[in-house]
Design a protein around this motif. Structure first.
Motif, PDB file in Angstrom:
ATOM      1  N   GLU A 145       0.853  -1.186   0.000  1.00  0.00           N
ATOM      2  CA  GLU A 145       0.000   0.000   0.000  1.00  0.00           C
ATOM      3  C   GLU A 145       0.889   1.236   0.000  1.00  0.00           C
ATOM      4  N   GLY A 146       0.449   2.255  -0.733  1.00  0.00           N
ATOM      5  CA  GLY A 146       1.166   3.523  -0.701  1.00  0.00           C
ATOM      6  C   GLY A 146       0.195   4.624  -0.344  1.00  0.00           C
ATOM      7  N   SER A 147       0.728   5.643   0.264  1.00  0.00           N
ATOM      8  CA  SER A 147      -0.145   6.743   0.654  1.00  0.00           C
ATOM      9  C   SER A 147       0.596   8.052   0.485  1.00  0.00           C
ATOM     10  N   MET A 148      -0.104   9.045   0.027  1.00  0.00           N
ATOM     11  CA  MET A 148       0.506  10.356  -0.098  1.00  0.00           C
ATOM     12  C   MET A 148      -0.531  11.437   0.175  1.00  0.00           C
ATOM     13  N   GLY A 149      -0.064  12.541   0.677  1.00  0.00           N
ATOM     14  CA  GLY A 149      -0.978  13.619   0.975  1.00  0.00           C
ATOM     15  C   GLY A 149      -0.261  14.946   1.033  1.00  0.00           C
ATOM     16  N   ILE A 150      -0.965  15.973   0.651  1.00  0.00           N
ATOM     17  CA  ILE A 150      -0.419  17.330   0.746  1.00  0.00           C
ATOM     18  C   ILE A 150      -1.458  18.237   1.361  1.00  0.00           C
ATOM     19  N   GLY A 151      -0.972  19.298   1.921  1.00  0.00           N
ATOM     20  CA  GLY A 151      -1.885  20.241   2.526  1.00  0.00           C
ATOM     21  C   GLY A 151      -1.322  21.642   2.495  1.00  0.00           C
ATOM     22  N   ALA A 152      -2.123  22.568   2.885  1.00  0.00           N
ATOM     23  CA  ALA A 152      -1.692  23.959   3.011  1.00  0.00           C
ATOM     24  C   ALA A 152      -2.297  24.523   4.277  1.00  0.00           C
ATOM     25  N   LEU A 153      -1.525  25.321   4.940  1.00  0.00           N
ATOM     26  CA  LEU A 153      -1.947  25.878   6.220  1.00  0.00           C
ATOM     27  C   LEU A 153      -1.765  27.384   6.194  1.00  0.00           C
ATOM     28  N   GLN A 154      -2.799  28.096   6.554  1.00  0.00           N
ATOM     29  CA  GLN A 154      -2.643  29.525   6.743  1.00  0.00           C
ATOM     30  C   GLN A 154      -2.571  29.810   8.222  1.00  0.00           C
ATOM     31  N   ALA A 155      -1.523  30.466   8.617  1.00  0.00           N
ATOM     32  CA  ALA A 155      -1.358  30.817  10.028  1.00  0.00           C
ATOM     33  C   ALA A 155      -0.696  32.191  10.074  1.00  0.00           C
ATOM     34  N   THR A 156      -0.186  32.541  11.221  1.00  0.00           N
ATOM     35  CA  THR A 156       0.582  33.777  11.327  1.00  0.00           C
ATOM     36  C   THR A 156       1.738  33.531  12.278  1.00  0.00           C
ATOM     37  N   ASN A 157       2.684  34.415  12.249  1.00  0.00           N
ATOM     38  CA  ASN A 157       3.683  34.427  13.318  1.00  0.00           C
ATOM     39  C   ASN A 157       2.993  34.959  14.570  1.00  0.00           C
ATOM     40  N   ALA A 158       3.600  34.765  15.709  1.00  0.00           N
ATOM     41  CA  ALA A 158       3.002  35.294  16.935  1.00  0.00           C
ATOM     42  C   ALA A 158       3.013  36.817  16.890  1.00  0.00           C
ATOM     43  N   ARG A 159       1.975  37.404  17.402  1.00  0.00           N
ATOM     44  CA  ARG A 159       1.860  38.867  17.358  1.00  0.00           C
ATOM     45  C   ARG A 159       2.809  39.551  18.321  1.00  0.00           C
ATOM     46  N   GLY A 160       3.027  38.926  19.484  1.00  0.00           N
ATOM     47  CA  GLY A 160       3.849  39.569  20.496  1.00  0.00           C
ATOM     48  C   GLY A 160       3.096  40.722  21.131  1.00  0.00           C
ATOM     49  N   ASP A 161       3.841  41.652  21.610  1.00  0.00           N
ATOM     50  CA  ASP A 161       3.214  42.796  22.262  1.00  0.00           C
ATOM     51  C   ASP A 161       2.484  43.661  21.222  1.00  0.00           C
ATOM     52  N   VAL A 162       1.487  44.384  21.671  1.00  0.00           N
ATOM     53  CA  VAL A 162       0.754  45.236  20.735  1.00  0.00           C
ATOM     54  C   VAL A 162       1.671  46.291  20.110  1.00  0.00           C
ATOM     55  N   SER A 163       2.731  46.648  20.813  1.00  0.00           N
ATOM     56  CA  SER A 163       3.615  47.683  20.276  1.00  0.00           C
ATOM     57  C   SER A 163       4.436  47.192  19.095  1.00  0.00           C
ATOM     58  N   VAL A 164       4.498  45.875  18.897  1.00  0.00           N
ATOM     59  CA  VAL A 164       5.227  45.346  17.730  1.00  0.00           C
ATOM     60  C   VAL A 164       4.290  44.589  16.809  1.00  0.00           C
ATOM     61  N   ALA A 165       3.006  44.916  16.872  1.00  0.00           N
ATOM     62  CA  ALA A 165       2.032  44.244  16.011  1.00  0.00           C
ATOM     63  C   ALA A 165       2.270  44.570  14.543  1.00  0.00           C
ATOM     64  N   ASN A 166       3.123  45.524  14.253  1.00  0.00           N
ATOM     65  CA  ASN A 166       3.447  45.811  12.871  1.00  0.00           C
ATOM     66  C   ASN A 166       4.235  44.673  12.226  1.00  0.00           C
ATOM     67  N   ASN A 167       4.757  43.755  13.052  1.00  0.00           N
ATOM     68  CA  ASN A 167       5.493  42.602  12.533  1.00  0.00           C
ATOM     69  C   ASN A 167       4.582  41.417  12.230  1.00  0.00           C
ATOM     70  N   TRP A 168       3.336  41.589  12.462  1.00  0.00           N
ATOM     71  CA  TRP A 168       2.370  40.497  12.421  1.00  0.00           C
ATOM     72  C   TRP A 168       1.859  40.326  11.003  1.00  0.00           C
ATOM     73  N   TYR A 169       1.972  39.128  10.454  1.00  0.00           N
ATOM     74  CA  TYR A 169       1.516  38.948   9.084  1.00  0.00           C
ATOM     75  C   TYR A 169       1.080  37.504   8.860  1.00  0.00           C
ATOM     76  N   PRO A 170       0.213  37.272   7.891  1.00  0.00           N
ATOM     77  CA  PRO A 170      -0.227  35.904   7.608  1.00  0.00           C
ATOM     78  C   PRO A 170       0.836  35.137   6.833  1.00  0.00           C
ATOM     79  N   THR A 171       0.869  33.858   7.071  1.00  0.00           N
ATOM     80  CA  THR A 171       1.809  32.988   6.360  1.00  0.00           C
ATOM     81  C   THR A 171       1.049  31.840   5.729  1.00  0.00           C
ATOM     82  N   TRP A 172       1.550  31.397   4.617  1.00  0.00           N
ATOM     83  CA  TRP A 172       0.999  30.224   3.945  1.00  0.00           C
ATOM     84  C   TRP A 172       2.082  29.158   3.896  1.00  0.00           C
ATOM     85  N   SER A 173       1.774  28.001   4.394  1.00  0.00           N
ATOM     86  CA  SER A 173       2.773  26.931   4.434  1.00  0.00           C
ATOM     87  C   SER A 173       2.215  25.672   3.794  1.00  0.00           C
TER      88      SER A 173
END
Lengths: 457, 449
Positions: A81-109
């Protein structure tokens, strides 16, 4: 869940073109897919302010992700038997403090959920051989929802356990890159695994693990295992740095720049120089290694049939389970001097839900490590020496807990969620020096919640 | 299942029952669909040379995707699909980036959702969709329009382009949608979680309804309470000065738009904290006159006339008016017409839009950056561009299906933008097209099954 394809509704797929386009009529192909959305929040995180300062403040950080995965499994012959699978995940990096929320962005993996070939052969009625090769899921304790499974996840030195909400190792997605030889004899099952490290640096070191399970009656299951972690390093001096290594931290700016224990420990001891003379300090250089041995023992006990409690109870209700591990048998002075502090102990209990939920699991863990729960030095600088954060009270994270629920409705919609103080890590904002490998929840006040909906076929 | 008289309480009971009880539903079938496409075109003229000069830049992309849809019983459907898009960052002029056009491959979710229908006929429908799903409230739009559900409110930057995900049958929102159809009336309640624009994950409830009159006329309207349910209130509606010092008197010099979270009326000596949240309203209509005299040899889409008007941001306080203008500065008006093609093409649509915005058409201040805080203020017009020259937009779009192949093209002056720069992703988010001389042409060939 696998679904058989109906020919009249079948349109040529992009995925699996090779196995389908040729001998379609002679292949048994099954397809499955899933999509999900999850959201939650870290309500309280005490030590993130110690770890990189205000910018890495994870308090009230919202966690959200969505994804989909599609996979196929194909039988080509009675044993293969063989099996294969792929996926995609949308997430973000951690936001951290509100004062550095400018670093916050979505990622696709994109990710590979599975890529394996399996050979299975029954030997008589009670024996079975199975070989897996490739990238495949393996879970020796399916009862664990969050805490546990440390035999096959996490470093040995430093002994940093990995856990989280439906984290890798607890789901159907692949978590082992390598090979497995499984042998089943009646109620005994033994799996021998050779694992190539693809998650924690240094990559591609080989670990050899053996896991034994025994169904000791209808109610009780026992298990044990050993993992010779990184027994075969790819580059020995990375896994076991000696005196000639650079001894400088690389790529982890949160660490004290004066940290001089990267490749080795500097253990200061005091030696009496003579009667009536004060002790003199002597600094011993302790060499060590990221490789080591892990051990595990576990049990699962379902008392329902024993006490005649079937009927109104849910299938998973009242199951009691536990696991104890040893993360490294070799003692090193200063940071790894007491083996008892390298032994996480976890107990879980499925609370009764009478079928309203499929699972409602409460897990508690005690792990008395006195090292800061951070594997950043290991993964950035190949250091087996733990990171020291003087201000952190390392005793306050000895106890962990998790309350997990899940429910499948209509057969293909699943709702799950968790409230926990576990070994969750949030990789901090991407600003230079702010990425973090430390646990987010390190005192009894810390916790998070998360809910998830999954749709699958 | 026969449709029943719609009552809110009945729907609530149905949803509650669905969540409390579980039973396996027999799987009926899995269907596969997918395709691949190549797009090719060129920016013929782009006037804004204050950053990179995009005139004559070629545009190219390749994509492939597939979708698996599984039906369970008569009510439940699950969709899971993935795709990958290969595109490239634009090089600008020959001296801008030494001609480099770095390629990037991005995965995307075609769909990741479930759809549960309590009833589903042509005349009656009650359906709940959750996850990542495609939704367009105006299928007539080919390029210009659909602003109720795309783009921010403050500033009112519009999003459009060649066959974007808002037009294509690809997921363009994450959240929940309840669709109710009863005869000629349709209403949709949509709750989306923000996944593209800062601040991320805020929830925006929206309501869109339309009515079909006599088969020829369709009238619709909607409202979007954009970011009204914030995840972190102090990010959506800051109540402090910006952390980078740009709002403090000592740190601020020059154009009011250089600030970040406040507007200061220097005459009235009044400081207003601005917000990313706002309200949009929309009205649209489409008319198919073929109903009155028959279509004859004309195609199904021929002669259709459609229009949309939106109001982006209802806050008319003094500070907001000073920044974003009055109603007329926030009101894009779009008209489209499907030219008669007699099935030579499936559609040849010409669209025109007027939008008298007084802000620069630039999304840079919404992009993640290591140096700047995001801001609802417009990008400063450093090059002193005449912002009235981009008030008019136009688009000519055509497409034709030939068996399993689809060909499409577009010539337009719209709201397309570079979408970032490889080394500085927060840069290059201004529209290519800022004057009547600007335009581009794109073509696409797609194979699908």
């Amino acid at each position: 869940m696998f679904m058989r394809l109906k020919r009249k509704s079948f349109l040529v797929p992009m995925l699996g073109a090779l196995c389908i386009a040729t001998a379609q009529d002679s292949l048994d192909i099954k397809y499955k897919g899933a999509a999900w959305f999850q959201a939650g929040r870290i309500q309280h995180s005490s030590d993130s302010l110690l770890n990189g300062g205000l910018n890495n403040n994870l308090n009230r950080n919202w966690i959200e992700a969505a994804g989909a995965v599609v996979s196929t499994s194909t039988k080509f012959g009675p044993n293969w038997e063989g099996s294969m699978g792929i996926g995609a995940l949308q997430a973000t990096n951690a936001r951290g403090d509100v004062s550095v929320a400018n670093n916050w962005y979505p990622t696709w993996s994109p990710f590979v959920s599975e890529a394996r070939v399996t050979y299975t052969s029954a030997i008589g009625e009670t024996q079975k051989l199975q070989f897996n090769l490739g990238f495949f899921p393996y879970n020796y304790n399916p009862e664990a929802k969050d805490l546990g499974l440390y035999l096959l996840r996490g470093y040995v030195y430093p002994g940093t356990p990995i856990s989280g909400f439906e984290a890798r190792g607890t789901t159907a997605a692949a978590n082992i890159f390598g090979g497995m030889a499984g042998y089943t004899l009646g109620n005994f099952k033994n799996d021998l695994l050779v694992i190539s490290e693809t998650e924690d640096r240094p990559y591609f070191d080989l670990s050899v693990a053996d896991v034994l399970s025994w169904q000791a009656g209808p109610n009780l299951q026992l298990g044990a295992g050993v993992n010779f972690y990184r027994a075969i390093p790819r580059i020995k001096k990375n896994t076991s740095p000696g005196m000639d290594c650079l001894n400088a931290v690389s790529g982890y700016a949160q660490i004290d720049p004066d940290d001089n224990e990267i490749c080795y420990e500097l253990d200061t001891t005091f030696v009496k120089t003579g009667a009536g003379v004060d002790s003199a300090a002597r600094v011993d250089t302790i060499l060590g290694s990221m490789s080591g041995n892990k051990f595990m023992a576990r049990f699962r006990w379902d008392p329902k049939s024993l006490f005649g409690l079937e009927g109104v109870w849910g299938k998973q209700d009242l199951v009691l389970y536990g696991e104890i591990g040893v993360l490294g048998t070799k003692d090193y002075p200063k940071y790894y001097s007491d083996i008892k502090r390298r032994m996480p102990v976890m107990v879980g209990f499925n609370l009764p839900t009478f079928g309203y939920l499929d699972k409602l699991g409460l897990e508690v863990e005690y792990y008395a490590s006195k090292n800061f729960a951070d594997y950043g030095k290991a993964t950035t600088s190949y250091s087996w020496v733990p990171r020291v954060v003087q201000q952190a009270d390392k005793a306050r994270d000895d106890w962990k807990w998790s309350l997990y629920f899940s429910k499948v409705t209509f057969g293909h919609l699943r709702f799950s969620g968790q409230v926990a103080n576990d070994h969750l890590r949030m990789f901090g904002p991407p600003d230079i020096g702010l990425i973090s490998y430390a646990e987010a929840l390190t005192t009894p006040k810390d916790w998070y919640w998360i809910i998830k909906s999954t749709y699958f076929f | 299942m026969k449709p029943m008289n719609f009552k809110l309480i009945d729907t609530a009971k149905i949803v509650a029952a669905a969540l409390l009880f579980s039973h396996a539903i027999a799987q009926k079938e899995i269907t596969f669909s997918g395709g691949s496409a190549i797009s090719y075109g060129r920016i013929a003229h782009s006037s804004d040379k204050s950053s990179l000069d995009y005139s004559k830049n070629f545009l190219r992309s390749i994509s492939a995707q597939f979708l698996m849809s599984a039906a369970f019983g008569d009510n439940l459907k699950i969709n899971a699909g993935l795709g990958a898009l290969e595109r490239h960052f634009l090089p600008g002029g020959a001296t801008d980036a030494t001609g480099r056009s770095p390629f990037v491959v991005s995965p995307y979710l075609v769909q990741a959702n479930f759809a549960y229908s309590w009833w589903d006929t042509d005349q009656a429908k009650l359906k709940l969709t959750g996850g990542y799903f495609p939704y367009t409230y105006n299928p007539d739009v080919k390029n210009l329009g659909l602003y109720l559900l795309r783009g921010p409110v403050y500033p009112g930057i519009l999003i459009s382009g060649f066959e974007t995900k808002h037009i294509a049958p690809v997921a363009n929102m994450l959240g929940l949608r309840v669709q109710h159809v009863s005869g000629i009336f349709e209403q949709n309640l949509v709750l989306t979680s923000e996944t593209e624009l800062y601040p991320l994950f805020d929830f925006s409830p929206a309501y869109i309804a339309n009515v079909k009159l006599g088969g020829a006329l369709k009238i619709g309207a909607g409202v979007n309470f954009f970011h009204w349910i914030p995840i972190e209130k102090k990010l959506t509606s800051p109540d402090t000065l910006a952390y980078d010092g740009s709002d403090t008197p000592s740190g601020f010099v020059g154009d009011p738009n250089l600030r970040t979270w406040v507007y200061v009326d220097t005459i009235a000596k009044d400081t207003t904290y601005l917000s990313f949240k706002g309200t949009k309203v929309m009205a649209n209509a489409s008319l198919d006159p073929k109903v009155f005299f028959g279509s004859g040899a004309m195609g199904a889409n021929d002669l259709k006339l459609y229009a949309e008007v939106a109001l982006i941001g209802l806050d008319m306080s003094d500070s907001y008016k000073a920044i974003y203008g009055g109603y007329m500065n926030r009101m894009p008006v779009m008209v489209g017409f499907n030219l008669p093609m007699f099935n030579i093409l499936d559609n040849l649509s010409i669209e025109a839009e007027w939008y008298g915005s007084k802000v620069k058409d630039d999304l840079s201040r919404y992009q993640a950056s290591t140096s700047n805080q995001m801001s609802p203020l417009p990008v400063v017009n450093r090059a002193n561009l005449d912002l009235s020259r981009d008030d008019w937009k136009w688009s000519l779009h055509g497409s034709k299906k030939l068996g399993q192949v689809r060909v499409a093209f577009q010539v337009a002056n719209d709201h397309s933008r570079p979408g970032g720069k490889l080394n500085f992703p927060a840069n290059e988010w201004q529209s290519f097209f800022i004057s009547p001389k600007d335009w581009y042409a794109m073509s696409k060939v797609a194979f699908f099954f």
